[in-house]
Structure formats: C-alpha cells, structure tokens
Design a protein around this motif. Structure first.
Motif, PDB file in Angstrom:
ATOM      1  N   GLY A  65      84.013  54.676  23.967  1.00 51.15           N
ATOM      2  CA  GLY A  65      82.850  54.818  24.833  1.00 51.15           C
ATOM      3  C   GLY A  65      81.796  53.754  24.573  1.00 51.15           C
ATOM      4  N   VAL A  66      80.524  54.136  24.710  1.00 50.59           N
ATOM      5  CA  VAL A  66      79.443  53.155  24.663  1.00 50.59           C
ATOM      6  C   VAL A  66      79.296  52.486  23.309  1.00 50.59           C
ATOM      7  N   ALA A  67      79.893  53.052  22.260  1.00 50.63           N
ATOM      8  CA  ALA A  67      79.798  52.451  20.933  1.00 50.63           C
ATOM      9  C   ALA A  67      80.669  51.219  20.783  1.00 50.63           C
ATOM     10  N   ALA A  68      81.551  50.972  21.737  1.00 51.88           N
ATOM     11  CA  ALA A  68      82.535  49.907  21.553  1.00 51.88           C
ATOM     12  C   ALA A  68      82.404  48.786  22.578  1.00 51.88           C
ATOM     13  N   VAL A  69      81.219  48.620  23.141  1.00 45.02           N
ATOM     14  CA  VAL A  69      80.964  47.510  24.052  1.00 45.02           C
ATOM     15  C   VAL A  69      79.616  46.887  23.691  1.00 45.02           C
ATOM     16  N   VAL A  70      79.447  45.640  24.103  1.00 41.40           N
ATOM     17  CA  VAL A  70      78.200  44.929  23.830  1.00 41.40           C
ATOM     18  C   VAL A  70      77.241  45.138  25.001  1.00 41.40           C
ATOM     19  N   TRP A  71      76.071  45.670  24.697  1.00 40.29           N
ATOM     20  CA  TRP A  71      75.053  45.910  25.713  1.00 40.29           C
ATOM     21  C   TRP A  71      74.019  44.794  25.699  1.00 40.29           C
ATOM     22  N   ASP A  72      73.312  44.642  26.817  1.00 43.46           N
ATOM     23  CA  ASP A  72      72.348  43.554  26.961  1.00 43.46           C
ATOM     24  C   ASP A  72      71.277  43.587  25.873  1.00 43.46           C
ATOM     25  N   ALA A  73      70.865  44.767  25.447  1.00 42.51           N
ATOM     26  CA  ALA A  73      69.811  44.855  24.434  1.00 42.51           C
ATOM     27  C   ALA A  73      70.228  44.145  23.148  1.00 42.51           C
ATOM     28  N   ALA A  74      71.502  44.273  22.767  1.00 47.36           N
ATOM     29  CA  ALA A  74      71.986  43.604  21.556  1.00 47.36           C
ATOM     30  C   ALA A  74      71.956  42.087  21.726  1.00 47.36           C
ATOM     31  N   ILE A  75      72.343  41.617  22.898  1.00 52.07           N
ATOM     32  CA  ILE A  75      72.347  40.178  23.158  1.00 52.07           C
ATOM     33  C   ILE A  75      70.935  39.622  23.102  1.00 52.07           C
ATOM     34  N   VAL A  76      69.990  40.309  23.742  1.00 56.23           N
ATOM     35  CA  VAL A  76      68.601  39.842  23.770  1.00 56.23           C
ATOM     36  C   VAL A  76      68.003  39.848  22.363  1.00 56.23           C
ATOM     37  N   LEU A  77      68.294  40.873  21.581  1.00 53.91           N
ATOM     38  CA  LEU A  77      67.769  40.913  20.222  1.00 53.91           C
ATOM     39  C   LEU A  77      68.343  39.768  19.381  1.00 53.91           C
ATOM     40  N   CYS A  78      69.623  39.471  19.553  1.00 58.82           N
ATOM     41  CA  CYS A  78      70.221  38.352  18.831  1.00 58.82           C
ATOM     42  C   CYS A  78      69.599  37.022  19.251  1.00 58.82           C
ATOM     43  N   MET A  79      69.337  36.868  20.531  1.00 61.08           N
ATOM     44  CA  MET A  79      68.685  35.649  21.010  1.00 61.08           C
ATOM     45  C   MET A  79      67.294  35.515  20.399  1.00 61.08           C
ATOM     46  N   TYR A  80      66.605  36.629  20.268  1.00 61.22           N
ATOM     47  CA  TYR A  80      65.280  36.607  19.657  1.00 61.22           C
ATOM     48  C   TYR A  80      65.374  36.214  18.181  1.00 61.22           C
ATOM     49  N   LEU A  81      66.344  36.766  17.472  1.00 61.85           N
ATOM     50  CA  LEU A  81      66.543  36.397  16.070  1.00 61.85           C
ATOM     51  C   LEU A  81      66.890  34.919  15.940  1.00 61.85           C
ATOM     52  N   GLU A  82      67.685  34.421  16.872  1.00 63.94           N
ATOM     53  CA  GLU A  82      68.091  33.018  16.850  1.00 63.94           C
ATOM     54  C   GLU A  82      66.890  32.088  16.971  1.00 63.94           C
ATOM     55  N   LEU A  83      65.868  32.527  17.690  1.00 64.87           N
ATOM     56  CA  LEU A  83      64.678  31.700  17.887  1.00 64.87           C
ATOM     57  C   LEU A  83      63.869  31.522  16.603  1.00 64.87           C
ATOM     58  N   GLY A  84      64.168  32.331  15.587  1.00 63.53           N
ATOM     59  CA  GLY A  84      63.461  32.205  14.317  1.00 63.53           C
ATOM     60  C   GLY A  84      62.076  32.810  14.311  1.00 63.53           C
ATOM     61  N   GLN A  85      61.811  33.703  15.259  1.00 66.22           N
ATOM     62  CA  GLN A  85      60.500  34.342  15.322  1.00 66.22           C
ATOM     63  C   GLN A  85      60.284  35.307  14.147  1.00 66.22           C
ATOM     64  N   TYR A 117      59.806  40.298  26.036  1.00 65.51           N
ATOM     65  CA  TYR A 117      60.381  40.960  27.208  1.00 65.51           C
ATOM     66  C   TYR A 117      61.277  39.969  27.932  1.00 65.51           C
ATOM     67  N   ASP A 118      62.531  40.342  28.108  1.00 59.59           N
ATOM     68  CA  ASP A 118      63.478  39.535  28.860  1.00 59.59           C
ATOM     69  C   ASP A 118      63.506  40.072  30.289  1.00 59.59           C
ATOM     70  N   GLU A 136      64.921  38.911  33.019  1.00 65.32           N
ATOM     71  CA  GLU A 136      66.212  38.881  33.702  1.00 65.32           C
ATOM     72  C   GLU A 136      67.048  40.114  33.370  1.00 65.32           C
ATOM     73  N   LYS A 137      67.076  40.493  32.104  1.00 66.78           N
ATOM     74  CA  LYS A 137      67.885  41.628  31.679  1.00 66.78           C
ATOM     75  C   LYS A 137      67.091  42.921  31.567  1.00 66.78           C
ATOM     76  N   ASP A 138      65.777  42.828  31.770  1.00 64.56           N
ATOM     77  CA  ASP A 138      64.893  44.000  31.696  1.00 64.56           C
ATOM     78  C   ASP A 138      64.985  44.685  30.332  1.00 64.56           C
ATOM     79  N   ILE A 139      64.891  43.863  29.288  1.00 63.48           N
ATOM     80  CA  ILE A 139      64.974  44.368  27.924  1.00 63.48           C
ATOM     81  C   ILE A 139      63.663  44.086  27.190  1.00 63.48           C
ATOM     82  N   HIS A 140      63.120  45.110  26.558  1.00 66.11           N
ATOM     83  CA  HIS A 140      61.923  44.993  25.738  1.00 66.11           C
ATOM     84  C   HIS A 140      62.322  44.948  24.265  1.00 66.11           C
ATOM     85  N   ILE A 141      61.585  44.168  23.482  1.00 67.06           N
ATOM     86  CA  ILE A 141      61.737  44.216  22.031  1.00 67.06           C
ATOM     87  C   ILE A 141      60.414  44.678  21.436  1.00 67.06           C
TER      88      ILE A 141
END
Length: 218
Positions: free
Chosen positions: A41-61, A199-200, A202-207
């Motif tokens: 189920g939902v535990a075994a797929v990648v959701w947009d929130a995870a992608i956006v959070l990783c992108m934020y971490l990548e930015l070095g903020q 806030y992303d 495009e994907k409507d994701i808040h951090i």
C-alpha cells in the motif's frame, strides 16, 4: 506511513505509483528505489512530499553534516537515505514491522557499503516501545506525508516529544488536504514552535520546521 493495501485503478495521476521502481538524482547521488503498492500500500511508494523534502535538504538550507537523524514513517526510505548520502553522521530509518524488509532492501541498494553501518532500519509504531529510542537523542526528526490519519495524531505527537530535545529540528513535509491536517498543526504548536519554511507550489507541498518549546516558552 500506514500499511494500506491498494486495489489497482487507472487514474492517470496515480500511474507512476504502479512503477516497480523510481529513480532520482540529488546532487551527485543517484537513488533507485523499489516500489510495491500492491503488496504494502501507501508505505511502498514514493510520494511528492518525500521528493520535495529531499530537494529542500539538497539545497543545504539545513545542516546535515555530523547530525544524528531519524525518519518517521519512512515508507520507501527516500528521505532517510538522502539525509545519509548528504552527510548525516547517523540515520535511523523507521516504519512499522511489515515494511521493514522492503525498507531495508532499499537502504542496502542505495547506501555505499562503507556507510551502511551508520544507517539503521528500525521498527517504530508511534507511541509504542519508545524506550528503545534515546529520549531527546536526535538532532533531526524527519517526516514526509505522515500527517494524514487523525487517529494517529496523539501517538505521533507523543513520539516526537520523546525523540526531541530543545535543540532538535523537526522537518515535516505534507500536503494540507483537510481540516484535520491543520488541526494537527494546532496540536503540534502546543508543544513546538512551528513555522512554514518552504512551499512547493507545483506539487502543493508545505515544509514545516518545528522546535520543541522550552519550559520558559510554555
């Protein structure tokens, strides 16, 4: 994430969730994750929130180097894996027991052998067995799309309170879908100082960044 079985449908927006694997690049790091929605189920797929959070971490903020981090409701493990690849000193990646073998396989696939000892896959059902985790023992608590089942909110807050010291930084990435989601933020603010830091559109994701309130603040 909760383990919810999924019965296939043909909604185009969900088609990517049926892929057996997904691939990402974060900085110099290539990540390939197995997905299996039909089984877990939902535990075994990648959701947009995870992608956006990783992108934020990548930015070095947020400083990751040398930090001790834990991911809650990790699912495929993307956020915890990326945190480790980007320099976290030690990462604990958690989910409920049925997801652990799947999660561990993704970790082994993506973490270099010389780094594997610093990444632990561990069972954690929110609110249960918290004594197995050091109280206030983490520099960072990470969660992506874990705010969606209202019944879990009290146990999630209990878990966060246990894991966090006054110096811990919590990063939560989520889509605000319903009133219950904003209710969780209100509950969180009773124990943590909370601010939206990204806030992303495009994907409507808040951090959200949360830091535990001190006795002086309470």
């Amino acid at each position: 994430m909760a383990l919810v079985p999924y019965i296939g449908n043909h909604i185009p927006a969900l088609s990517k969730l049926h892929n057996s694997s997904v691939e990402f690049n974060f900085g110099p790091h290539h990540v390939r994750l197995t997905q299996d929605w039909n089984k877990l189920g939902v535990a075994a797929v990648v959701w947009d929130a995870a992608i956006v959070l990783c992108m934020y971490l990548e930015l070095g903020q947020v400083e990751l180097k040398g930090k001790i981090a834990i991911e809650l409701g990790a699912g495929t493990g993307l956020v915890g894996i990326v945190a480790a690849l980007l320099g976290a000193k030690r990462v604990t990646i958690t989910d409920r027991k049925p997801a652990l073998d799947f999660l561990a396989a993704n970790v082994k696939e993506n973490i270099p052998p010389d780094q594997l000892a610093a990444v632990e896959v561990s069972e954690l059902t929110w609110g249960q067995g918290l004594e197995r985790y050091p109280a206030g023992g983490f520099d960072m608590v990470l969660g992506a799309d874990i705010v969606y089942l209202e019944d879990t909110f009290p146990s999630l807050l209990q878990t966060m309170n246990h894991l966090c010291s006054e110096n811990t930084v919590v990063l939560l990435a989520c889509r605000i879908r319903y009133e219950r989601d904003t209710n969780f933020l209100s509950m969180l603010k009773l124990h943590f100082m909370v601010q939206e830091i990204h806030y992303d559109k495009e994907k409507d994701i808040h951090i959200y960044k949360a830091v535990k309130l001190t006795r002086k603040d309470l």
